[in-house]
Motif scaffolding. Structure first.
Motif, mmCIF file in Angstrom:
data_model
loop_
_atom_site.group_PDB
_atom_site.id
_atom_site.type_symbol
_atom_site.label_atom_id
_atom_site.label_comp_id
_atom_site.label_asym_id
_atom_site.label_seq_id
_atom_site.Cartn_x
_atom_site.Cartn_y
_atom_site.Cartn_z
ATOM 1 N N ALA A 8 0.806 -1.221 0.000
ATOM 2 C CA ALA A 8 0.000 0.000 0.000
ATOM 3 C C ALA A 8 0.840 1.273 0.000
ATOM 4 C CB ALA A 8 -0.943 -0.016 1.198
ATOM 5 N N VAL A 50 -2.371 -6.153 1.081
ATOM 6 C CA VAL A 50 -2.823 -4.931 1.739
ATOM 7 C C VAL A 50 -2.455 -3.770 0.829
ATOM 8 C CG1 VAL A 50 -2.847 -3.634 3.880
ATOM 9 C CG2 VAL A 50 -2.210 -6.055 3.920
ATOM 10 N N SER A 51 -3.462 -3.071 0.341
ATOM 11 C CA SER A 51 -3.191 -2.089 -0.718
ATOM 12 C C SER A 51 -4.232 -0.976 -0.702
ATOM 13 C CB SER A 51 -3.193 -2.811 -2.072
ATOM 14 O OG SER A 51 -4.311 -3.669 -2.152
ATOM 15 N N GLN A 52 -3.897 0.123 -1.373
ATOM 16 C CA GLN A 52 -4.818 1.267 -1.392
ATOM 17 C C GLN A 52 -5.963 0.995 -2.379
ATOM 18 O OE1 GLN A 52 -4.401 3.328 0.873
ATOM 19 N NE2 GLN A 52 -2.210 3.316 1.373
ATOM 20 N N PRO A 53 -7.208 1.223 -1.977
ATOM 21 C CA PRO A 53 -8.356 0.956 -2.862
ATOM 22 C C PRO A 53 -8.207 1.582 -4.256
ATOM 23 C CG PRO A 53 -9.140 1.380 -0.657
ATOM 24 C CD PRO A 53 -7.649 1.611 -0.618
ATOM 25 N N GLN A 54 -7.482 2.723 -4.342
ATOM 26 C CA GLN A 54 -7.312 3.340 -5.672
ATOM 27 C C GLN A 54 -6.517 2.427 -6.636
ATOM 28 O OE1 GLN A 54 -5.190 6.451 -3.759
ATOM 29 N NE2 GLN A 54 -3.261 6.051 -4.798
ATOM 30 N N TRP A 56 -6.851 -0.955 -6.571
ATOM 31 C CA TRP A 56 -7.469 -2.278 -6.603
ATOM 32 C C TRP A 56 -7.817 -2.741 -8.010
ATOM 33 C CZ3 TRP A 56 -11.055 -2.796 -1.651
ATOM 34 C CH2 TRP A 56 -10.216 -2.881 -0.531
ATOM 35 N N SER A 76 -7.707 -3.094 2.724
ATOM 36 C CA SER A 76 -7.342 -1.665 2.651
ATOM 37 C C SER A 76 -6.064 -1.364 3.422
ATOM 38 C CB SER A 76 -8.449 -0.819 3.281
ATOM 39 O OG SER A 76 -9.438 -0.619 2.333
ATOM 40 N N SER A 84 -0.619 -0.620 7.705
ATOM 41 C CA SER A 84 -1.069 -1.580 6.684
ATOM 42 C C SER A 84 -1.036 -2.998 7.232
ATOM 43 C CB SER A 84 -0.199 -1.488 5.423
ATOM 44 O OG SER A 84 -0.415 -0.250 4.769
ATOM 45 N N ASN A 87 -3.881 -3.519 9.634
ATOM 46 C CA ASN A 87 -5.142 -3.790 8.914
ATOM 47 C C ASN A 87 -5.180 -5.226 8.406
ATOM 48 O OD1 ASN A 87 -5.611 -1.122 9.340
ATOM 49 N ND2 ASN A 87 -5.599 -0.493 7.183
#
Ligand code: CTP
Ligand code: MG
Length: 226
Positions: A8, A50-54, A56, A76, A84, A87
Protein backbone atom coordinates in the motif's frame (compact mmCIF):
# COMPACT_ATOMS: atom_id res chain seq x y z
CA UNK A 1 0.26 -20.81 5.94
CA UNK A 2 -1.37 -17.39 5.74
CA UNK A 3 0.59 -14.63 4.02
CA UNK A 4 0.08 -10.87 4.18
CA UNK A 5 1.70 -8.73 1.49
CA UNK A 6 2.07 -5.04 2.40
CA UNK A 7 1.61 -3.31 -0.96
CA UNK A 8 0.00 0.00 0.00
CA UNK A 9 2.99 2.34 -0.33
CA UNK A 10 3.41 5.14 -2.81
CA UNK A 11 7.03 4.47 -3.78
CA UNK A 12 8.34 8.01 -3.14
CA UNK A 13 12.00 7.00 -3.41
CA UNK A 14 11.32 5.41 -6.79
CA UNK A 15 10.19 8.81 -8.03
CA UNK A 16 7.47 7.33 -10.28
CA UNK A 17 3.99 8.79 -10.62
CA UNK A 18 2.33 5.77 -9.00
CA UNK A 19 2.79 2.84 -6.64
CA UNK A 20 6.15 1.29 -7.62
CA UNK A 21 4.60 -2.19 -7.38
CA UNK A 22 2.66 -1.43 -10.56
CA UNK A 23 5.80 -0.52 -12.53
CA UNK A 24 6.97 -2.97 -15.18
CA UNK A 25 10.04 -5.12 -14.60
CA UNK A 26 11.02 -7.87 -17.03
CA UNK A 27 7.72 -7.45 -18.89
CA UNK A 28 5.41 -7.80 -15.87
CA UNK A 29 4.26 -5.50 -13.08
CA UNK A 30 6.66 -5.76 -10.12
CA UNK A 31 3.94 -7.21 -7.84
CA UNK A 32 3.27 -9.98 -10.38
CA UNK A 33 6.74 -11.45 -9.70
CA UNK A 34 6.06 -11.41 -5.96
CA UNK A 35 2.73 -13.18 -6.53
CA UNK A 36 4.26 -15.79 -8.86
CA UNK A 37 6.76 -16.72 -6.13
CA UNK A 38 4.02 -17.01 -3.50
CA UNK A 39 1.86 -19.07 -5.90
CA UNK A 40 4.78 -21.47 -6.41
CA UNK A 41 5.47 -21.79 -2.66
CA UNK A 42 3.59 -24.98 -1.68
CA UNK A 43 3.34 -23.95 1.99
CA UNK A 44 1.24 -20.84 1.30
CA UNK A 45 -2.52 -21.40 1.13
CA UNK A 46 -4.04 -17.93 1.71
CA UNK A 47 -2.77 -14.54 0.54
CA UNK A 48 -3.92 -11.07 1.59
CA UNK A 49 -2.64 -8.08 -0.36
CA UNK A 50 -2.82 -4.93 1.74
CA UNK A 51 -3.19 -2.09 -0.72
CA UNK A 52 -4.82 1.27 -1.39
CA UNK A 53 -8.36 0.96 -2.86
CA UNK A 54 -7.31 3.34 -5.67
CA UNK A 55 -4.95 0.56 -6.91
CA UNK A 56 -7.47 -2.28 -6.60
CA UNK A 57 -8.63 -2.27 -10.23
CA UNK A 58 -5.03 -2.68 -11.38
CA UNK A 59 -4.26 -5.34 -8.77
CA UNK A 60 -7.39 -7.28 -9.76
CA UNK A 61 -6.45 -7.26 -13.42
CA UNK A 62 -2.87 -8.35 -12.62
CA UNK A 63 -4.19 -11.23 -10.48
CA UNK A 64 -6.63 -12.25 -13.24
CA UNK A 65 -3.85 -12.22 -15.89
CA UNK A 66 -1.65 -14.49 -13.76
CA UNK A 67 -4.49 -17.07 -13.43
CA UNK A 68 -3.47 -17.81 -9.85
CA UNK A 69 -5.03 -20.80 -8.09
CA UNK A 70 -4.66 -19.51 -4.54
CA UNK A 71 -7.24 -17.38 -2.76
CA UNK A 72 -6.20 -13.73 -2.75
CA UNK A 73 -7.98 -11.09 -0.68
CA UNK A 74 -7.57 -7.35 -1.08
CA UNK A 75 -7.37 -5.47 2.22
CA UNK A 76 -7.34 -1.67 2.65
CA UNK A 77 -3.88 -0.26 3.40
CA UNK A 78 -2.95 2.36 5.98
CA UNK A 79 -0.81 5.49 5.83
CA UNK A 80 2.31 3.65 7.09
CA UNK A 81 3.57 0.10 6.58
CA UNK A 82 2.89 -0.52 10.27
CA UNK A 83 -0.76 0.52 9.84
CA UNK A 84 -1.07 -1.58 6.68
CA UNK A 85 0.14 -4.70 8.51
CA UNK A 86 -2.23 -3.89 11.38
CA UNK A 87 -5.14 -3.79 8.91
CA UNK A 88 -3.96 -7.05 7.38
CA UNK A 89 -3.90 -8.76 10.77
CA UNK A 90 -7.52 -7.75 11.42
CA UNK A 91 -8.52 -9.30 8.09
CA UNK A 92 -6.90 -12.71 8.71
CA UNK A 93 -9.28 -15.67 8.99
CA UNK A 94 -9.93 -16.37 12.68
CA UNK A 95 -8.29 -19.81 12.51
CA UNK A 96 -4.91 -18.40 11.40
CA UNK A 97 -2.34 -19.35 14.08
CA UNK A 98 0.82 -18.17 12.29
CA UNK A 99 1.33 -15.58 9.59
CA UNK A 100 4.09 -14.63 7.19
CA UNK A 101 4.46 -10.99 6.21
CA UNK A 102 6.28 -10.23 2.97
CA UNK A 103 6.81 -6.83 1.37
CA UNK A 104 5.31 -6.64 -2.10
CA UNK A 105 8.45 -4.72 -3.06
CA UNK A 106 10.65 -7.82 -2.51
CA UNK A 107 9.75 -9.42 -5.82
CA UNK A 108 12.87 -11.62 -6.03
CA UNK A 109 12.28 -13.81 -2.95
CA UNK A 110 12.12 -17.47 -4.02
CA UNK A 111 9.41 -20.06 -3.24
CA UNK A 112 12.05 -21.99 -1.24
CA UNK A 113 12.49 -19.02 1.11
CA UNK A 114 8.72 -18.82 1.75
CA UNK A 115 8.64 -22.56 2.43
CA UNK A 116 11.63 -22.40 4.79
CA UNK A 117 9.98 -19.56 6.77
CA UNK A 118 6.60 -21.38 6.86
CA UNK A 119 8.28 -24.45 8.34
CA UNK A 120 10.44 -22.54 10.83
CA UNK A 121 7.58 -20.46 12.26
CA UNK A 122 5.89 -23.66 13.46
CA UNK A 123 8.71 -23.95 16.03
CA UNK A 124 9.17 -20.37 17.25
CA UNK A 125 7.15 -17.22 18.00
CA UNK A 126 8.84 -14.86 15.57
CA UNK A 127 11.39 -14.98 12.76
CA UNK A 128 12.83 -12.93 9.97
CA UNK A 129 14.79 -13.76 6.84
CA UNK A 130 18.12 -11.95 7.08
CA UNK A 131 21.64 -12.00 5.61
CA UNK A 132 24.98 -11.09 7.22
CA UNK A 133 26.02 -7.53 6.43
CA UNK A 134 29.01 -7.33 4.06
CA UNK A 135 29.89 -3.65 4.47
CA UNK A 136 31.41 -2.13 7.59
CA UNK A 137 28.58 -0.09 9.12
CA UNK A 138 29.15 3.30 10.78
CA UNK A 139 26.92 5.09 13.26
CA UNK A 140 26.98 8.75 12.22
CA UNK A 141 25.59 11.78 14.09
CA UNK A 142 23.57 14.69 12.65
CA UNK A 143 26.80 16.59 11.85
CA UNK A 144 28.16 13.80 9.66
CA UNK A 145 30.68 12.67 12.29
CA UNK A 146 31.19 8.94 12.90
CA UNK A 147 30.29 8.00 16.45
CA UNK A 148 30.96 4.25 16.40
CA UNK A 149 31.62 1.15 14.33
CA UNK A 150 29.47 -1.80 15.47
CA UNK A 151 31.16 -5.18 15.21
CA UNK A 152 30.21 -6.54 11.80
CA UNK A 153 29.73 -10.14 12.80
CA UNK A 154 26.74 -9.09 14.92
CA UNK A 155 25.06 -7.19 12.08
CA UNK A 156 22.41 -8.71 9.84
CA UNK A 157 20.36 -7.05 7.13
CA UNK A 158 16.66 -7.67 7.78
CA UNK A 159 14.50 -8.92 4.92
CA UNK A 160 11.03 -10.35 4.57
CA UNK A 161 9.37 -12.85 4.81
CA UNK A 162 8.96 -12.32 8.53
CA UNK A 163 6.86 -14.88 10.41
CA UNK A 164 4.93 -14.59 13.66
CA UNK A 165 2.47 -16.17 16.01
CA UNK A 166 -0.71 -14.26 15.09
CA UNK A 167 -1.96 -13.73 18.64
CA UNK A 168 1.40 -12.35 19.80
CA UNK A 169 1.82 -10.12 16.77
CA UNK A 170 -1.64 -8.64 17.29
CA UNK A 171 -0.73 -7.95 20.94
CA UNK A 172 2.57 -6.32 19.91
CA UNK A 173 0.80 -4.09 17.35
CA UNK A 174 -1.75 -3.04 19.99
CA UNK A 175 1.10 -2.23 22.41
CA UNK A 176 2.82 -0.26 19.61
CA UNK A 177 -0.32 1.87 19.22
CA UNK A 178 -0.58 2.43 23.00
CA UNK A 179 3.09 3.46 23.23
CA UNK A 180 3.24 5.41 19.97
CA UNK A 181 6.08 3.26 18.57
CA UNK A 182 6.90 3.83 14.91
CA UNK A 183 8.76 0.92 13.34
CA UNK A 184 9.69 -0.16 9.83
CA UNK A 185 9.23 -3.89 10.36
CA UNK A 186 7.19 -6.18 12.57
CA UNK A 187 10.19 -7.83 14.20
CA UNK A 188 10.94 -4.44 15.82
CA UNK A 189 7.59 -4.59 17.65
CA UNK A 190 8.45 -8.06 18.98
CA UNK A 191 11.88 -6.78 20.10
CA UNK A 192 10.34 -3.80 21.88
CA UNK A 193 7.93 -6.15 23.66
CA UNK A 194 10.85 -8.37 24.71
CA UNK A 195 9.86 -11.40 22.63
CA UNK A 196 12.61 -13.39 20.87
CA UNK A 197 12.87 -13.23 17.10
CA UNK A 198 14.91 -15.88 15.26
CA UNK A 199 16.93 -15.49 12.05
CA UNK A 200 16.29 -17.66 8.99
CA UNK A 201 18.90 -17.55 6.20
CA UNK A 202 17.69 -15.00 3.68
CA UNK A 203 18.82 -14.57 0.08
CA UNK A 204 21.41 -12.15 -1.29
CA UNK A 205 19.13 -11.53 -4.28
CA UNK A 206 16.08 -10.79 -2.10
CA UNK A 207 16.32 -7.02 -2.63
CA UNK A 208 13.67 -4.55 -1.62
CA UNK A 209 13.03 -2.62 -4.81
CA UNK A 210 13.24 0.97 -3.59
CA UNK A 211 15.04 3.09 -6.21
CA UNK A 212 15.33 3.04 -10.03
CA UNK A 213 18.74 1.37 -9.57
CA UNK A 214 17.09 -1.51 -7.69
CA UNK A 215 14.59 -1.87 -10.52
CA UNK A 216 17.47 -2.21 -13.01
CA UNK A 217 19.14 -4.87 -10.82
CA UNK A 218 15.83 -6.77 -10.54
CA UNK A 219 15.48 -6.66 -14.33
CA UNK A 220 18.94 -8.22 -14.64
CA UNK A 221 18.30 -10.95 -12.03
CA UNK A 222 14.93 -11.91 -13.55
CA UNK A 223 16.36 -12.19 -17.05
CA UNK A 224 19.33 -14.19 -15.72
CA UNK A 225 16.92 -16.61 -14.00
CA UNK A 226 15.10 -17.17 -17.26
N1 CTP B 1 3.74 -0.27 2.41
C1 CTP B 1 2.41 -0.44 2.81
N2 CTP B 1 1.71 0.63 3.32
C2 CTP B 1 2.29 1.83 3.46
C3 CTP B 1 3.66 2.01 3.08
C4 CTP B 1 4.36 0.93 2.57
O1 CTP B 1 1.88 -1.54 2.68
N3 CTP B 1 1.55 2.83 3.91
C5 CTP B 1 4.45 -1.40 1.77
C6 CTP B 1 5.04 -1.05 0.41
O2 CTP B 1 4.04 -1.16 -0.60
C7 CTP B 1 6.17 -2.05 0.27
C8 CTP B 1 6.58 -2.33 1.72
O3 CTP B 1 5.55 -1.79 2.56
O4 CTP B 1 5.78 -3.25 -0.35
C9 CTP B 1 7.93 -1.74 2.06
O5 CTP B 1 7.85 -0.32 1.98
P1 CTP B 1 8.75 0.62 1.06
O6 CTP B 1 9.75 -0.18 0.32
O7 CTP B 1 9.19 1.76 1.91
O8 CTP B 1 7.69 1.10 -0.06
P2 CTP B 1 7.04 2.55 -0.21
O9 CTP B 1 6.62 3.05 1.11
O10 CTP B 1 6.02 2.42 -1.29
O11 CTP B 1 8.28 3.39 -0.79
P3 CTP B 1 8.82 4.82 -0.25
O12 CTP B 1 9.16 4.62 1.22
O13 CTP B 1 10.01 5.11 -1.11
O14 CTP B 1 7.69 5.79 -0.43
MG1 MG C 1 8.09 3.43 2.67
Amino acid sequence: MHLLIPAAGSGKRMGADRNKLLLQVHSKPLIAWTLLATEAASSISWIGIVSQPQDWDEFKSIIADLKLKKTIELISGGSTRQESVYNGLQALPSHAKQVLIHDGARCLATPDLFNACSEAILNCFGLIAAVPVKDTIKVVDDNGIIRSTPERKQLWAAQTPQGFDVKLLKQCHAEGIRQGWEVTDDAALFEKCGIEVTIVSGEETNLKITTPQDLAIAEFILSYRE
